[in-house]
Motif scaffolding. Structure first.
Motif, PDB file in Angstrom:
ATOM      1  N   GLY A 215      -0.793  -0.715  10.010  1.00  0.00           N
ATOM      2  CA  GLY A 215       0.638  -0.835  10.275  1.00  0.00           C
ATOM      3  C   GLY A 215       1.055  -1.591  11.520  1.00  0.00           C
ATOM      4  N   ARG A 219       3.472  -4.851  11.289  1.00  0.00           N
ATOM      5  CA  ARG A 219       4.870  -4.734  11.778  1.00  0.00           C
ATOM      6  C   ARG A 219       5.137  -5.710  12.910  1.00  0.00           C
ATOM      7  NH1 ARG A 219       4.442   0.689  10.624  1.00  0.00           N
ATOM      8  NH2 ARG A 219       3.534   1.181  12.638  1.00  0.00           N
ATOM      9  N   LYS A 220       4.215  -5.761  13.864  1.00  0.00           N
ATOM     10  CA  LYS A 220       4.398  -6.633  15.033  1.00  0.00           C
ATOM     11  C   LYS A 220       4.551  -8.093  14.583  1.00  0.00           C
ATOM     12  CE  LYS A 220       2.112  -7.698  19.384  1.00  0.00           C
ATOM     13  NZ  LYS A 220       1.071  -8.694  19.299  1.00  0.00           N
ATOM     14  N   ILE A 223       7.962  -8.691  12.824  1.00  0.00           N
ATOM     15  CA  ILE A 223       9.071  -8.716  13.790  1.00  0.00           C
ATOM     16  C   ILE A 223       9.077 -10.055  14.535  1.00  0.00           C
ATOM     17  CG2 ILE A 223       9.937  -7.645  15.925  1.00  0.00           C
ATOM     18  CD1 ILE A 223       8.847  -4.950  14.702  1.00  0.00           C
ATOM     19  N   TYR A 240       3.221  -0.581   5.519  1.00  0.00           N
ATOM     20  CA  TYR A 240       4.535  -1.233   5.616  1.00  0.00           C
ATOM     21  C   TYR A 240       5.665  -0.237   5.875  1.00  0.00           C
ATOM     22  CZ  TYR A 240       2.321  -5.473   3.863  1.00  0.00           C
ATOM     23  OH  TYR A 240       1.517  -6.566   3.718  1.00  0.00           O
ATOM     24  N   LEU A 243       9.585  -0.247   8.185  1.00  0.00           N
ATOM     25  CA  LEU A 243      10.129  -1.596   8.410  1.00  0.00           C
ATOM     26  C   LEU A 243      11.651  -1.614   8.334  1.00  0.00           C
ATOM     27  CD1 LEU A 243       7.665  -3.977   6.521  1.00  0.00           C
ATOM     28  CD2 LEU A 243       8.076  -3.839   8.967  1.00  0.00           C
ATOM     29  N   HIS A 246      13.654  -2.088  11.460  1.00  0.00           N
ATOM     30  CA  HIS A 246      13.696  -3.383  12.155  1.00  0.00           C
ATOM     31  C   HIS A 246      14.482  -4.456  11.401  1.00  0.00           C
ATOM     32  CE1 HIS A 246      10.650  -1.904  14.914  1.00  0.00           C
ATOM     33  NE2 HIS A 246      10.000  -1.440  13.865  1.00  0.00           N
ATOM     34  N   HIS A 250      14.502  -2.813   3.347  1.00  0.00           N
ATOM     35  CA  HIS A 250      13.099  -3.020   2.984  1.00  0.00           C
ATOM     36  C   HIS A 250      12.895  -2.499   1.565  1.00  0.00           C
ATOM     37  CE1 HIS A 250       8.634  -1.701   3.587  1.00  0.00           C
ATOM     38  NE2 HIS A 250       8.737  -2.819   2.906  1.00  0.00           N
TER      39      HIS A 250
END
Ligand SMILES: [Zn+2]
Length: 323
Positions: A215, A219-220, A223, A240, A243, A246, A250
């Motif tokens: 994850g 995610r990083k 983003i 996932y 999300l 952010h 999703h």
């Protein structure tokens, strides 16, 4: 169809090509024409007038024959030399600019990649030189432009078979005896790289190698790549999760339940990219080392993103080389 001039073959209107080999040979017949192209693109659109950094104004530049065969133009006001290759990937390369341009042409005329072995044969350089040329084209000219993705963005990860670096003292051959089975499985796992990709529906794609498919990494990366006002679409892989904090929303498609398309919710676009990437890598390069995998990704991403442009891929890439 009227008979054409056999000595000047032209591209037919129905051809998919935007820049054919015939056009390459016509526009770039030798080293001097490539240098002239670089000179005009970088400094002097008319081939004569350029901004002199020493005189701090536009001056007339001339090319004089020098004993060393300098590839430069000289300011008629102060004698300052401008070298069109300075600061480009061609700088200080002993390989002819003509061969460089042809290598770039080959990279843009294939859809499945060019191996260093093939370039070595086509242009008659050493394998080491061919490999270095391709590496520079991939890492310098085809690198990500940093422009974020937006809109409906599909994301997915995949494993690509590669060659891991050998650890010190490791035996190159793994014996598949019972006690070595787990070791073989570990090696197999280590030989696969995680590739993560995100694509705008009807638009650009980005792809990178990640240390794992967990994850935080996924995610990083999302983003960093995607604008927050976007809709993310992924499969049901647990990594996932979270999300929607952010991004606007999703959506997830549940592949394990046998669903692949539910209305607009699908990851077919990004899977299509992997469906082309993986067999191409296998067919053209066999297996690629993790260390250089990002370069190969750049190459496939660059070609995919360039294919919708009105400019031919070759012209777009030599223009990038000249910036
Ligand atoms: Zn000057």
């Amino acid at each position: 169809m009227a008979a054409g001039n056999r000595h000047e073959p032209t591209r037919t209107a129905c051809s998919e090509s935007q820049f054919s080999l015939m056009e390459f040979m016509r526009d770039f017949p030798d080293d001097a024409s490539c240098l002239e192209h670089l000179w005009r693109t970088r400094y002097a659109p008319d081939g004569e007038h350029a901004e002199c950094p020493k005189c701090k104004q536009e001056r007339v530049f001339r090319r004089y024959a020098t004993a060393q065969g300098r590839q430069s133009w000289c300011c008629t006001g102060c004698g300052h030399h401008l070298h069109p290759t300075a600061g480009t990937i061609f700088h200080k390369s002993s390989t002819s600019l003509h061969l460089w341009y042809f290598a770039i042409y080959m990279m843009t005329s294939t859809r499945c990649g060019v191996s260093a072995k093939m370039l070595e044969r086509e242009i008659g350089v050493s394998y080491k030189t061919a490999w270095r040329m391709l590496r520079l084209i991939r890492t310098e000219l085809m690198a990500d432009d940093g422009e974020p993705l937006r809109g409906d963005v599909e994301a997915d990860e995949a494993s690509v078979d590669g060659k891991p670096r050998k650890r010190q003292g490791e035996h190159p051959q793994i014996r598949l005896g019972p006690s070595r089975r787990s070791e073989a499985a570990k090696l197999r796992e280590r030989s696969r790289a995680t590739v993560f990709a995100a694509v705008e529906r009807g638009g650009r794609i980005k792809a990178t190698v990640l240390p794992s498919r967990h994850g935080p990494h996924l995610r990083k990366q999302l983003i960093e790549w995607v604008e927050p006002e976007s809709i993310i679409i992924t499969d049901e892989w647990p990594a996932y999760g979270g999300l929607d904090q952010h991004f606007i929303s999703h959506s997830r498609i549940n592949h394990s339940a046998g669903w692949y398309v539910q209305g607009d919710t699908h990851t077919n676009t990004v899977e299509g990219f992997f469906g082309h990437l993986k067999p191409s890598i296998k067919g053209t390069y066999r297996r690629v080392s993790h260390r250089w995998l990002q370069g190969y990704l750049n190459e496939f991403v660059w070609r995919r993103n360039a294919r919708y442009s009105d400019t031919s891929m070759f012209v777009a890439l030599i223009e990038r080389a000249a910036t």
